[in-house]
Motif scaffolding. Sequence first.
Motif, PDB file in Angstrom:
ATOM      1  N   UNK A  26      -4.043 -14.076   7.313  1.00 20.00           N
ATOM      2  CA  UNK A  26      -3.430 -13.380   6.168  1.00 20.00           C
ATOM      3  C   UNK A  26      -2.804 -12.094   6.704  1.00 20.00           C
ATOM      4  N   UNK A  27      -1.506 -11.920   6.467  1.00 22.49           N
ATOM      5  CA  UNK A  27      -0.830 -10.757   7.054  1.00 22.49           C
ATOM      6  C   UNK A  27      -0.543  -9.672   6.037  1.00 22.49           C
ATOM      7  N   UNK A  28      -0.576  -8.450   6.509  1.00 19.29           N
ATOM      8  CA  UNK A  28      -0.433  -7.257   5.685  1.00 19.29           C
ATOM      9  C   UNK A  28       0.952  -6.639   5.867  1.00 19.29           C
ATOM     10  N   UNK A  29       1.266  -5.662   5.021  1.00 22.10           N
ATOM     11  CA  UNK A  29       2.579  -5.012   5.109  1.00 22.10           C
ATOM     12  C   UNK A  29       2.685  -4.139   6.361  1.00 22.10           C
ATOM     13  N   UNK A  30       1.588  -3.482   6.745  1.00 19.34           N
ATOM     14  CA  UNK A  30       1.684  -2.588   7.901  1.00 19.34           C
ATOM     15  C   UNK A  30       1.534  -3.360   9.212  1.00 19.34           C
ATOM     16  N   UNK A  31       1.992  -2.719  10.278  1.00 18.07           N
ATOM     17  CA  UNK A  31       1.963  -3.339  11.608  1.00 18.07           C
ATOM     18  C   UNK A  31       0.803  -2.761  12.426  1.00 18.07           C
ATOM     19  N   UNK A  32       0.615  -3.322  13.616  1.00 16.45           N
ATOM     20  CA  UNK A  32      -0.202  -2.636  14.622  1.00 16.45           C
ATOM     21  C   UNK A  32       0.507  -1.329  14.993  1.00 16.45           C
ATOM     22  N   UNK A  38       2.783  -7.631  12.520  1.00 12.59           N
ATOM     23  CA  UNK A  38       2.013  -7.194  11.362  1.00 12.59           C
ATOM     24  C   UNK A  38       0.517  -7.319  11.655  1.00 12.59           C
ATOM     25  N   UNK A  39      -0.263  -6.456  11.020  1.00  9.65           N
ATOM     26  CA  UNK A  39      -1.715  -6.529  11.113  1.00  9.65           C
ATOM     27  C   UNK A  39      -2.224  -7.653  10.210  1.00  9.65           C
ATOM     28  N   UNK A  40      -3.285  -8.349  10.629  1.00  8.42           N
ATOM     29  CA  UNK A  40      -3.894  -9.327   9.725  1.00  8.42           C
ATOM     30  C   UNK A  40      -5.146  -8.731   9.076  1.00  8.42           C
TER      31      UNK A  40
END
Lengths: 200, 200
Positions: A26-32, A38-40
Amino acid sequence: DGQALPGGDLAARLRFLTEADLLKSVHRANTLIDASRRENSGEHSWHLALYALVLGGYAGAGVDPGRVIRMLLLHDLVEIDTGDVPLHSAGGQAHHSAAVQAAETAAAERIFGLLPVSQAAEFLSLWREFEAVETPDAIFAKALDRCQPAIQNLRSGGAGWVEYDVTLADIEARVGPWVEQGAPEIWNWLWQELRHHFAE
Amino acid sequence: DGQALPGGDLAARLRFLTEADLLKSVHRANTLIDASRRENSGEHSWHLALYALVLGGYAGAGVDPGRVIRMLLLHDLVEIDTGDVPLHSAGGQAHHSAAVQAAETAAAERIFGLLPVSQAAEFLSLWREFEAVETPDAIFAKALDRCQPAIQNLRSGGAGWVEYDVTLADIEARVGPWVEQGAPEIWNWLWQELRHHFAE
Ligand SMILES: [Ca+2]
């Protein structure tokens, strides 16, 4: 103890842990922070639990950091069914809609319902407490959940904010009150960093 | 309390939490259960902490599940500097080599050293305890750390094992003793599943 945990219960618990693996997709709006992807929500949950472990000293009176960690380990599992609803999507309106909340409740009942009944009830109760943001533990947990993506965005140069046209005022409204309530010293630090970022 | 945590300490703690983000880019030998990609050490750490939360009842006497969770949240941070050394690489010899252990100790000192001294010492001590596998908490934490990748491999059809030519006897030798010591009921379950998988 072992007598309270017959073999059938172990299989149920391991099915739940197998289902939980899906949160890593599941991926989020923000990144690493290096903006590589994207961050999961699985790794986000780890990072938040680490925030609670490292920053527990900034919590208000009556907060049990161990309980906050348990809450944060569980808080996003509903996204296996619903996906992540970005805080800044639909002008900040989608995140708390009644439709999203109903879907998340159904997801919590299905996913925690994979566990033996007593553990299912315990986890569902912890998840509901997090969502209600009324107890000291939930207020601190929510502060960290609002603060971590803001720091990811700050440190990665704001990529997640540009995509959703997020302004300093949006963050002040959608992040500020939660972080200020649960961890005021952290909000003081974050607000200075945010003003500096958006002034550039 | 706030007086014990001046602003300089908050900045140090947040630098540590920013550094921790890099663990999400360290990849492991095993995949996600859907075999879509390799698992990273950040999401692995979340999954393990969830294992401890769900399976705490299977731990031996004297185990504090909250302390095991803290240990597991921290246990792989050294891989930011060293990478993950797969359990089954180099015929099972690489994982515990003196060179790997020296590199991991240097990494622990650097990474935990980003924190204020008292928290750095606390985390370093917890990490050393995990690595030594002598206390009840560390024995249970290590059992989970051996059991979770085996379950990932089982449920994904064994992709991670095929790549390293892993046999049932390899797993019995490299996974079995740790899981059996820390969580014998889980080993009974896992051993049945493993025999079934390798018999197919
Ligand atoms: Ca490892």
